[in-house]
Write a protein that holds these residues in place. Structure first.
Motif: not given
Length: 204
Positions: A27-51
């Motif tokens: 959100a601050r504009g820092d695009v990562p060199s690896c997207f694993a952290g974003l993928d894990r956070r969004l997976n977690s976020f989606l699990r919680e949101a869908r529940a």
């Protein structure tokens, strides 16, 4: 709606209002060199949101304007997280820092072509050891591995080996250049070459 640019992804990450972690960094504009952290956070976020979305959609829930507003808001959150997660799935990491599972790209390519695949678990190694492509209960199918497992991060990758299984048995199908010491810089083109060899062999 689908996210097509980095600027749109930055705006999408800001929607969640997180103060730290990979979503806040994006959100601050820092695009990562690896997207694993974003993928894990969004997976977690989606699990919680869908529940939460499922709880709000229960038939015995109150039927009032506040409850309906909650359902609508949660549906919007799930859509926004799903769109950003889809964008993350298309991004290329810098291979020398990539913590994503080595088979991530191969699985994405298979998903795009609607090719059946699943992880093959090895009781001896006690971990996911191969990617089985096709239906393992019918012939032909293929399996792909790398140094006996596929769950290591990309930065530790040393290439692919693929075999085709037919009624005659298993035969070599693809091996990365220099396997098991395939140069990391070849990861993307090598993975696509492995994918294409498997697809051809399965007649897709």
């Amino acid at each position: 709606m689908p996210i097509e640019t980095t600027n749109h992804a930055v705006d999408a990450a800001a929607y969640f209002g997180e103060h730290d972690g990979p979503l806040a960094s994006l959100a601050r504009g820092d695009v990562p060199s690896c997207f694993a952290g974003l993928d894990r956070r969004l997976n977690s976020f989606l699990r919680e949101a869908r529940a939460t979305e499922a709880e709000l959609s229960m038939a015995d829930g109150p039927d009032d304007a506040l409850w309906e507003r909650g359902r609508n808001e949660m549906a919007e959150i799930v859509r926004a997280a799903s769109d950003l997660h889809a964008w993350v799935g298309t991004q290329r990491c810098a291979v020398d820092t990539c913590e994503c599972r080595a088979d991530r790209l191969l699985r994405l390519l298979l998903q795009d072509q609607h090719v059946a695949h699943h992880a093959g678990y090895s009781p001896q190694l006690q971990r996911v050891a191969t990617l089985v492509i096709g239906h393992s209960d019918s012939l032909p199918f293929s399996f792909v591995h790398s140094r006996n497992h596929i769950t290591h991060p990309v930065r530790q990758h040393g290439g692919w080996q693929a075999r085709l299984v037919t009624s005659a048995g298993a035969t070599p199908l693809y091996e990365s250049p220099g396997y098991p010491g395939t140069p990391l810089r070849l990861f993307y083109e090598d993975t696509r070459a492995c994918f294409e060899a498997v697809i051809r062999a399965l007649g897709r």
